[in-house]
Design a protein around this motif. Structure first.
Motif, PDB file in Angstrom:
ATOM      1  N   GLN A   1     -67.833-120.859  -0.374  1.00 16.51           N
ATOM      2  CA  GLN A   1     -66.169-120.604   0.796  1.00 16.51           C
ATOM      3  C   GLN A   1     -66.160-118.844   0.774  1.00 16.51           C
ATOM      4  N   GLU A   2     -66.507-117.841   1.354  1.00 14.58           N
ATOM      5  CA  GLU A   2     -65.929-116.615   1.946  1.00 14.58           C
ATOM      6  C   GLU A   2     -64.710-116.703   2.463  1.00 14.58           C
ATOM      7  N   TYR A   3     -63.695-116.390   2.718  1.00 13.50           N
ATOM      8  CA  TYR A   3     -62.568-115.861   3.745  1.00 13.50           C
ATOM      9  C   TYR A   3     -61.974-114.386   4.000  1.00 13.50           C
ATOM     10  N   LYS A   4     -62.032-114.278   4.707  1.00 12.39           N
ATOM     11  CA  LYS A   4     -61.497-112.764   5.115  1.00 12.39           C
ATOM     12  C   LYS A   4     -59.716-112.922   5.949  1.00 12.39           C
ATOM     13  N   LEU A   5     -59.278-112.301   4.743  1.00  8.90           N
ATOM     14  CA  LEU A   5     -57.843-111.476   5.774  1.00  8.90           C
ATOM     15  C   LEU A   5     -57.775-110.962   7.105  1.00  8.90           C
ATOM     16  N   ARG A   6     -56.233-111.033   7.655  1.00  8.03           N
ATOM     17  CA  ARG A   6     -56.321-110.685   8.826  1.00  8.03           C
ATOM     18  C   ARG A   6     -54.602-110.832   8.739  1.00  8.03           C
ATOM     19  N   TYR A   7     -54.129-108.850   8.555  1.00  6.99           N
ATOM     20  CA  TYR A   7     -53.176-108.636   8.772  1.00  6.99           C
ATOM     21  C   TYR A   7     -51.713-108.695  10.052  1.00  6.99           C
ATOM     22  N   ARG A   8     -51.512-109.124  10.390  1.00  2.50           N
ATOM     23  CA  ARG A   8     -50.962-109.450  11.715  1.00  2.50           C
ATOM     24  C   ARG A   8     -50.512-107.872  12.102  1.00  2.50           C
ATOM     25  N   GLN A   9     -50.386-107.140  12.838  1.00  2.49           N
ATOM     26  CA  GLN A   9     -49.809-105.932  13.351  1.00  2.49           C
ATOM     27  C   GLN A   9     -48.296-105.826  13.869  1.00  2.49           C
TER      28      GLN A   9
ATOM     29  N   TYR B   1     -31.535 -98.534  16.221  1.00  2.00           N
ATOM     30  CA  TYR B   1     -30.622 -99.657  15.231  1.00  2.00           C
ATOM     31  C   TYR B   1     -30.350 -99.619  14.264  1.00  2.00           C
ATOM     32  N   LYS B   2     -29.380 -99.690  13.942  1.00  2.00           N
ATOM     33  CA  LYS B   2     -28.745 -99.405  12.499  1.00  2.00           C
ATOM     34  C   LYS B   2     -28.481-101.250  11.371  1.00  2.00           C
ATOM     35  N   ASN B   3     -28.024-102.065  12.161  1.00  2.60           N
ATOM     36  CA  ASN B   3     -28.412-103.439  12.494  1.00  2.60           C
ATOM     37  C   ASN B   3     -29.214-104.392  12.307  1.00  2.60           C
ATOM     38  N   VAL B   4     -30.518-103.027  12.663  1.00  2.00           N
ATOM     39  CA  VAL B   4     -32.451-103.922  12.640  1.00  2.00           C
ATOM     40  C   VAL B   4     -32.789-103.483  11.577  1.00  2.00           C
ATOM     41  N   HIS B   5     -33.664-104.966  11.035  1.00  2.29           N
ATOM     42  CA  HIS B   5     -34.684-104.501   9.450  1.00  2.29           C
ATOM     43  C   HIS B   5     -36.334-104.977  10.054  1.00  2.29           C
ATOM     44  N   PHE B   6     -36.175-104.505   8.690  1.00  8.42           N
ATOM     45  CA  PHE B   6     -37.947-105.545   8.984  1.00  8.42           C
ATOM     46  C   PHE B   6     -37.922-105.828   7.312  1.00  8.42           C
ATOM     47  N   TYR B   7     -38.827-106.941   7.148  1.00  9.42           N
ATOM     48  CA  TYR B   7     -38.591-106.969   6.003  1.00  9.42           C
ATOM     49  C   TYR B   7     -40.266-107.826   6.335  1.00  9.42           C
ATOM     50  N   ASP B   8     -41.403-107.132   5.473  1.00 15.33           N
ATOM     51  CA  ASP B   8     -42.714-107.889   5.273  1.00 15.33           C
ATOM     52  C   ASP B   8     -42.721-109.139   4.074  1.00 15.33           C
ATOM     53  N   VAL B   9     -43.689-110.362   4.093  1.00 17.83           N
ATOM     54  CA  VAL B   9     -43.529-111.271   3.569  1.00 17.83           C
ATOM     55  C   VAL B   9     -45.134-110.991   3.108  1.00 17.83           C
ATOM     56  N   ALA B  10     -45.803-110.364   3.552  1.00 18.90           N
ATOM     57  CA  ALA B  10     -47.433-109.877   3.925  1.00 18.90           C
ATOM     58  C   ALA B  10     -47.364-109.559   2.540  1.00 18.90           C
ATOM     59  N   VAL B  11     -47.019-108.599   1.865  1.00 19.52           N
ATOM     60  CA  VAL B  11     -47.578-107.636   0.712  1.00 19.52           C
ATOM     61  C   VAL B  11     -47.147-108.397  -1.045  1.00 19.52           C
ATOM     62  N   SER B  12     -46.596-109.924   0.005  1.00 17.05           N
ATOM     63  CA  SER B  12     -46.913-110.515  -0.962  1.00 17.05           C
ATOM     64  C   SER B  12     -48.183-110.324  -1.982  1.00 17.05           C
ATOM     65  N   ALA B  13     -48.258-110.805  -3.447  1.00 16.53           N
ATOM     66  CA  ALA B  13     -49.854-110.755  -4.681  1.00 16.53           C
ATOM     67  C   ALA B  13     -50.221-112.198  -4.210  1.00 16.53           C
ATOM     68  N   VAL B  14     -49.611-113.666  -4.026  1.00 16.65           N
ATOM     69  CA  VAL B  14     -50.130-114.348  -3.280  1.00 16.65           C
ATOM     70  C   VAL B  14     -50.793-114.709  -2.261  1.00 16.65           C
ATOM     71  N   PHE B  15     -51.248-113.254  -1.882  1.00 17.18           N
ATOM     72  CA  PHE B  15     -52.364-113.279  -0.922  1.00 17.18           C
ATOM     73  C   PHE B  15     -53.873-113.370  -1.349  1.00 17.18           C
ATOM     74  N   LYS B  16     -53.916-112.507  -2.819  1.00 20.37           N
ATOM     75  CA  LYS B  16     -54.789-112.258  -3.238  1.00 20.37           C
ATOM     76  C   LYS B  16     -55.991-112.935  -3.633  1.00 20.37           C
ATOM     77  N   GLU B  17     -55.089-114.669  -3.350  1.00 20.04           N
ATOM     78  CA  GLU B  17     -56.403-115.439  -3.652  1.00 20.04           C
ATOM     79  C   GLU B  17     -56.524-116.496  -2.536  1.00 20.04           C
ATOM     80  N   VAL B  18     -55.641-115.857  -1.830  1.00 23.13           N
ATOM     81  CA  VAL B  18     -55.851-117.178  -0.381  1.00 23.13           C
ATOM     82  C   VAL B  18     -57.135-117.938  -0.492  1.00 23.13           C
ATOM     83  N   PRO B  19     -57.338-118.520   0.432  1.00 19.82           N
ATOM     84  CA  PRO B  19     -56.334-119.502   0.314  1.00 19.82           C
ATOM     85  C   PRO B  19     -56.312-120.985  -0.147  1.00 19.82           C
TER      86      PRO B  19
END
Length: 605
Positions: free
Chosen positions: A528-536, A548-566
């Motif tokens: 099994q070989e999988y390629k990760l495709r990060y959403r832009q 806007y000072k009250n609009v924020h961005f939070y990225d869950v894709a930086v988590s280390a768990v995705f190093k061994e997915v799926p």
């Protein structure tokens, strides 16, 4: 009506168009118009048969309907039985098998066109994997056969042509309205919208005596040229049927009325005639084989070996079906037909009730690994669900978005319970349920998803209005170019005490791990070989955090768990290419909890 080899040749062209299109749409983009060719041929032949018998005073409703059952039902029911049983062994989950059961029930009753006009299975089986999807056209035919004798019996022959032209034009106008004006994808499966195609065939039959020899050559040449243009220049993005359906239908009619023309002599040659004789069986068997192969290999396109397998399997099944089922019941008496049909119905009932049992026995993958199970009450409905810590007081956080937001409900639920906050949520398939999306940008195949998301906007707006923090999750920003503008409109409408958080979602995979692994725990015997495709996330969205000072961005894709997915510790984290399962979402929450809470606390101050 006398036997015409050229009509068999035309059937051969029609089934080959459809078969090639289903193998790979890029090879023959408009190959699906082969179905329209079949409808016109049916109107021509069956209408002609009824008219001849009415003229001879030999028409019998009972004989007509028995003839249609004898022609269609035995091989059709055999295909349903085989397809359902093979599907039960191949499907990876009972939810997928449940979809087969639903397909099967409607197919038995010749109601598939209604099912597929309504069915929206975003999770599990995708549209190209419905194993009885092709049954919609057979359902249309059977329903029209119920109506046609009454139409021809009660309209006097001298008024028939004018009456048919008026009805055809009227229903064509309805088709244009549904297809081109209101953009209703379900129109593709509508009996009313398909009736003109049969009537064009019947009109061609009535015009047959009026066409001279020179006109026959001209009409045949024109017909084949138009058909060839259709299969290359019409494609799945064309608004169809509508006005464009006239092209293959009129082209087929021209070929039918040019019976002795040069083109007709070419398609009367033995190879065309033979394939035409097999065409019904080929049509019946090719699609379940394609759909099951696509499902098993999780294939968007087929490689050479898979194409060879599909062609070979289709040919074998079609020949067995033609010689041992079609011909057998065609030559035998009513008693044999009755016994065969009743036996098939008993077998189909057994399949319907036994499919889940077979699938659970063969594929023992827990449901929570094969699809979403948390937060479904608030998905694709206007039900507002409260999750997280129920004792934390009134929720001040709202989560919305498309199916990726659904996948992140277990993530936010886990963190909420451990950190004493709750949240409300409404999510929908494909599109965010927010105002401002341009309907002109909605792809035809996603129209039902858009319609559902639009219906959820009032409930979403109410939650946004009373929430202090709004989380937005979207998997594909490019799907609707107007989405960034819609999000900015939302941001601009917030008050000073509200915050909008745009979640950078988890990556997708190059293939479905459940199908590749055939289980919830890693199978080390399968390579099994999988390629990760990060959403832009688009620049326009990221720029909102600066504007806007009250609009924020939070990225869950930086988590280390995705190093061994799926996989996480050899347990599968995704239920398809694009979505975390409940286990994967919880694993992400455990890894990301501290970072997320630090972020959340920073904007709650």
């Amino acid at each position: 009506m006398h036997y015409r080899k050229d009509i068999q040749g035309l059937r051969a062209l029609a089934v080959l168009f459809v078969f090639i299109f289903h193998l790979n749409p890029s090879w023959l983009p408009g190959g699906f118009i082969g179905v329209d060719v079949f409808f016109v041929i049916s109107g021509f032949l069956i209408g002609g048969i009824i008219l001849n018998k009415l003229q001879d005073n030999s028409f019998s409703f009972i004989d007509f309907y028995i003839g249609r059952i004898r022609r269609i039902v035995p091989a059709y029911y055999a295909m349903l039985i085989c397809g359902a049983l093979v599907g039960a062994f191949i499907m990876i989950s009972t939810s997928d098998t449940g979809i087969i059961r639903r397909e099967l029930m409607h197919a038995i009753l010749f109601n598939s066109n209604h099912l597929y006009s309504k069915l929206n299975s975003y999770f599990g089986i995708q549209a190209d994997e419905y194993i009885f999807k092709h049954a919609w056209s057979i359902a249309i035919e059977m329903k029209f056969y119920l109506l046609m004798p009454f139409l021809l019996l009660f309209i006097k022959r001298k008024y028939l042509l004018k009456f048919l032209i008026v009805i055809t034009l009227g229903l064509l106008g309805y088709s244009i309205y549904k297809t081109h004006i209101v953009h209703q994808p379900s129109a593709y499966y509508s009996l009313l919208i398909r009736i003109p195609e049969f009537l064009i065939g019947l009109i061609a039959y009535l015009l047959l005596p009026r066409v001279g020899r020179i006109n026959k050559n001209f009409s045949g040449l024109t017909g084949i040229i138009v058909l060839i243009c259709c299969i290359f220049f019409i494609d799945k993005n064309t608004l169809f049927p509508g006005v464009y359906a006239l092209l293959p239908c009129v082209a087929t009619a021209l070929l039918l009325i040019s019976g002795t023309g040069v083109i007709n002599k070419v398609i009367s040659l033995k190879p065309f005639e033979t394939v035409g004789a097999w065409s019904y069986s080929i049509y019946l068997w090719h699609w379940p084989i394609i759909a099951l192969t696509r499902y098993y290999y999780d294939a968007d396109t087929f490689n050479f070996i898979q194409v060879l397998w599909i062609i070979s399997a289709t040919l074998v099944c079609s020949l067995l079906s033609y010689y041992f089922i079609e011909n057998y019941f065609r030559k035998n008496n009513f008693k044999v037909l009755t016994i065969g049909t009743l036996t098939s119905l008993v077998a189909l009932a057994g399949c319907f009730y036994g499919l889940i049992i077979i699938n659970e026995t063969v594929n023992q993958i827990p449901k929570e690994y094969c699809g979403p199970s948390i937060g479904l009450k608030s998905h694709n409905t206007d039900v507002v669900e409260t999750m997280g810590d129920p004792e934390s007081g009134s929720p001040q956080i709202f989560l919305t978005g498309n199916s990726n937001a659904l996948s992140l409900k277990p993530y936010l639920d886990y963190i909420g319970k451990r950190n004493h906050f709750s949240f409300t949520t409404i999510t929908s398939n494909t599109y965010m349920p927010i105002s401002g999306l341009n309907i002109e940008e909605v792809k035809k195949k996603y129209y039902n998803d858009y319609k559902i998301a639009k219906e959820l906007i009032p409930a979403t707006n109410r939650e946004i209005k009373k929430s202090k923090i709004i989380f937005l999750v979207m998997s594909s920003w490019k799907l609707v170019p107007s989405l960034p503008q819609a999000v900015e409109k939302l941001a601009a409408g917030l008050n000073d005490g509200q915050h909008l958080v745009i979640i950078g979602t988890f990556p997708s995979l190059s293939k479905n791990p459940i199908k590749a692994n055939r289980g919830g725990v890693k199978n080390n015997n399968i390579r099994q070989e999988y390629k990760l495709r990060y959403r832009q996330t688009p620049k326009e969205i990221l720029q909102l955090t600066k504007k806007y000072k009250n609009v924020h961005f939070y990225d869950v894709a930086v988590s280390a768990v995705f190093k061994e997915v799926p996989f996480h510790h050899d347990t599968i984290m995704y239920y398809d290419r694009k979505h975390l399962n409940d286990f994967g979402s919880t694993v992400l929450a455990k890894d990301d909890e501290k970072r997320f809470m630090k972020f959340l606390n920073s904007i709650r101050k």
